[in-house]
Enzyme design. Sequence first.
Site, PDB file in Angstrom:
ATOM      1  N   LYS A  13      82.777  65.985 106.675  1.00 26.16           N
ATOM      2  CA  LYS A  13      83.713  67.017 106.215  1.00 26.16           C
ATOM      3  C   LYS A  13      84.447  67.619 107.406  1.00 26.16           C
ATOM      4  CE  LYS A  13      82.687  70.749 107.232  1.00 26.16           C
ATOM      5  NZ  LYS A  13      82.032  71.993 107.675  1.00 26.16           N
ATOM      6  N   ASN A  55      69.661  58.036 114.192  1.00 25.37           N
ATOM      7  CA  ASN A  55      70.582  58.956 114.880  1.00 25.37           C
ATOM      8  C   ASN A  55      69.856  60.145 115.503  1.00 25.37           C
ATOM      9  OD1 ASN A  55      72.331  57.546 112.766  1.00 25.37           O
ATOM     10  ND2 ASN A  55      73.885  58.535 114.037  1.00 25.37           N
ATOM     11  N   SER A 135      74.475  56.988 110.687  1.00 27.67           N
ATOM     12  CA  SER A 135      75.706  57.742 110.457  1.00 27.67           C
ATOM     13  C   SER A 135      76.721  57.527 111.564  1.00 27.67           C
ATOM     14  CB  SER A 135      75.382  59.240 110.366  1.00 27.67           C
ATOM     15  OG  SER A 135      76.544  59.962 110.078  1.00 27.67           O
ATOM     16  N   ALA A 141      77.908  69.043 114.879  1.00 28.82           N
ATOM     17  CA  ALA A 141      79.274  69.281 115.343  1.00 28.82           C
ATOM     18  C   ALA A 141      80.122  69.934 114.250  1.00 28.82           C
ATOM     19  CB  ALA A 141      79.909  67.961 115.782  1.00 28.82           C
ATOM     20  N   GLY A 142      79.455  70.409 113.203  1.00 30.22           N
ATOM     21  CA  GLY A 142      80.178  71.077 112.110  1.00 30.22           C
ATOM     22  C   GLY A 142      80.939  70.116 111.228  1.00 30.22           C
ATOM     23  N   GLY A 144      79.545  68.256 108.791  1.00 29.98           N
ATOM     24  CA  GLY A 144      78.839  68.016 107.532  1.00 29.98           C
ATOM     25  C   GLY A 144      77.901  66.828 107.563  1.00 29.98           C
ATOM     26  N   SER A 145      77.328  66.541 108.735  1.00 29.19           N
ATOM     27  CA  SER A 145      76.436  65.377 108.786  1.00 29.19           C
ATOM     28  C   SER A 145      75.174  65.613 107.954  1.00 29.19           C
ATOM     29  CB  SER A 145      76.083  65.023 110.232  1.00 29.19           C
ATOM     30  OG  SER A 145      75.347  66.072 110.826  1.00 29.19           O
ATOM     31  N   SER A 146      74.663  66.832 107.945  1.00 28.07           N
ATOM     32  CA  SER A 146      73.456  67.087 107.155  1.00 28.07           C
ATOM     33  C   SER A 146      73.768  66.995 105.661  1.00 28.07           C
ATOM     34  CB  SER A 146      72.856  68.443 107.498  1.00 28.07           C
ATOM     35  OG  SER A 146      73.705  69.476 107.063  1.00 28.07           O
ATOM     36  N   ASP A 204      80.121  71.787 102.128  1.00 25.41           N
ATOM     37  CA  ASP A 204      79.858  70.501 102.791  1.00 25.41           C
ATOM     38  C   ASP A 204      79.332  69.458 101.798  1.00 25.41           C
ATOM     39  OD1 ASP A 204      80.502  72.059 104.929  1.00 25.41           O
ATOM     40  OD2 ASP A 204      78.841  71.388 106.192  1.00 25.41           O
TER      41      ASP A 204
END
Lengths: 399, 399
Positions: A13, A55, A135, A141-142, A144-146, A204
């Site tokens: 995102k 990752n 991933s 890093a903001g 939206g990886s989580s 997100d």
Amino acid sequence: MEVRDCLVSAPGKAILHGEHAVVHGKVALAVSLNLRTYLQLKARSDGKVCINLPNIDTFVCWELSELKQLTSFLSDKKEEMQRLDAELVKRLREFIGVTNGNLDSSASAILAFLYIYLSLFGSGDMPSLTVSVWSELPTGAGLGSSAAYSVCLAAAFLCATANIPTPLKEWEQTGRWCQEDLELINSWAFQGEKIIHGNPSGVDNAVGTWGGMLRFLAGKIIPLSRVPLLRILLTNTKVPRSTKVLVARVKDKINKLPSIMIPVLDSVDAISCTCEKVLTEMTCEPITGDHYNILEELIDINQHHLNVIGVGHPSLDTLCQVTAARGLHSKLTGAGGGGCGITLLRPETDSTTVQGTMKDLRDCGYDCWETSIGGPGCRKEDSRRVRPLWRIWISITVL
Amino acid sequence: MEVRDCLVSAPGKAILHGEHAVVHGKVALAVSLNLRTYLQLKARSDGKVCINLPNIDTFVCWELSELKQLTSFLSDKKEEMQRLDAELVKRLREFIGVTNGNLDSSASAILAFLYIYLSLFGSGDMPSLTVSVWSELPTGAGLGSSAAYSVCLAAAFLCATANIPTPLKEWEQTGRWCQEDLELINSWAFQGEKIIHGNPSGVDNAVGTWGGMLRFLAGKIIPLSRVPLLRILLTNTKVPRSTKVLVARVKDKINKLPSIMIPVLDSVDAISCTCEKVLTEMTCEPITGDHYNILEELIDINQHHLNVIGVGHPSLDTLCQVTAARGLHSKLTGAGGGGCGITLLRPETDSTTVQGTMKDLRDCGYDCWETSIGGPGCRKEDSRRVRPLWRIWISITVL
């Protein structure tokens, strides 16, 4: 119970416009970022449940028998999807040995995995399986990886339990779900996000689920039906920052100079609304250079406004200058104060310009990806694509 | 009639905040710029009237008898100070041979000189004299050099006709006039400005007359009683620009994106009002670093806003970057799109920093002066200072 193997993916995102202003009741536009997280679910026959997260260097296996003991803590109130089962979370924290303090990314990813696994399988026949996630998104890093991870977990497990259908047809490369299924995926992904972030906005996971673009206003999330796919460069300045500190800084600045700052937030709000209007037009009429002219102008104006509200950073100024020297327009995305920026590319921007710009940015010490925004949300991938994707994973884990 | 020799001076002008916004009904703050224009009036006994303007290469002499013929066109309605005597202007243009088109700076300076000379002396005994004017101000840079010239002309001629007293006491280095006298000087200077600029706002001559700071809103000019003297660097990027084109560009941008731009103008308005408040506080209470912190913050914010409304320029970005590298804060002043910028210096900014910054800016090809804003308006100078000032003039004319 044996599950069918599957491969799902979800996008990251980015905030296109309205970061920070959204905290003060203004519109924000969140868009899907076509750097994706992939999750492969593979059945096992040895009674083990394993999770591989290369990752974040996390590889764990449990015996099914261990996990079965945890099911006694499952709440019966299945319909209470909006609230996290606090008792279960507490027991899971004890189970993995992180009862105190904040969780690191590894612990929170494991916790989210176990929570969704147990909630969905715990009342029935629990399957032995391996979940592997890799991933293209940088973590923390903001971007939206989580959330992309939680969306993948939800989609894969819901498919495995047949709570949602397996959408992929024999001849399709990717498959998507209907609205109702997506809502179910999103609500479980939101649970995962709550475990990882405590009090997430829900933006997100919504972007990870629906993709495209979402309008976010006063806690309400409205997916926009159609948006064009926009080419961008995503740059990570790698300057660490705290979202909490930056949000507090903006609040202080508004309190100190309200007559100056409140109009700036109004202007940011108008930028988001104008951008939404332009993007909608681009799906209804032939796309012209004028559309891109306005999009670029909005990016430049918002970047100035973000500096005014106090979330700029010299690394972001450099990003803007480097890309401006190539005729490209950039703004920070997310919290600012470092972190990531996006640079709009036109359809006709040639690869010499793109490659040259990426080289310049990497010479500044930044990470840089050519990608797109506004692309599809979570989807089932063709398992035949696993092999090349695994190769990416192997290259990640080996490096 | 024989006049007494005298030496007067008037300051230039800079816009501290509110340029462009003022065109759209917002407050602007105009401040005096302590780069001054000096005018020496010297009696002659050969029946000639001469004007020397070395800055614009203009040296002209007339016989008194020639000028006397022009007095027949003088209007009797002396009280009509608000309007220019169009008939006289027309005859003067014929007299100097510029009946068609726009005037160059030399012709317009001569025209203003003759207009004020004839209006003030024409109905009586016309004196033979030489007026010499030299200035520290660059011409045509939006720094009010023509207004400073008109103010000097008005002050010197009004002194010579004894319409206002000669304020300088024997022991004083400089002398100022009372409010009523300043109003008379300002109204004649405004006539000069009308001849030179056609339709001036009246701000430049007001700043040249009163000095300090003026609040300008919807055509109304309010001199502020007390403001602190602020050290600045004034930088001329020497990038040529057209005020008219820039004003039109801002108007177009507002028309194109009103919901985004109108709040920005509101924010600029609030910047001017906040700045005025801070400067007033600085005259009532001990000046602290906090005062300067806010002044710097307002400069940075307004520079972003000026970029947003479309009057930035790469040369101004460079100015801001070069000074920021030394911890200093800059904004454009006036029309933008090139032209001039101001950089705030703190009382404690040391000369190494100042000299280093000036060198950096000159290395960019810019002109740069260390000066101050908020200083005195027009004043009578001690004639004993003529000698060193003439040396400046000679160095100008010789170079």
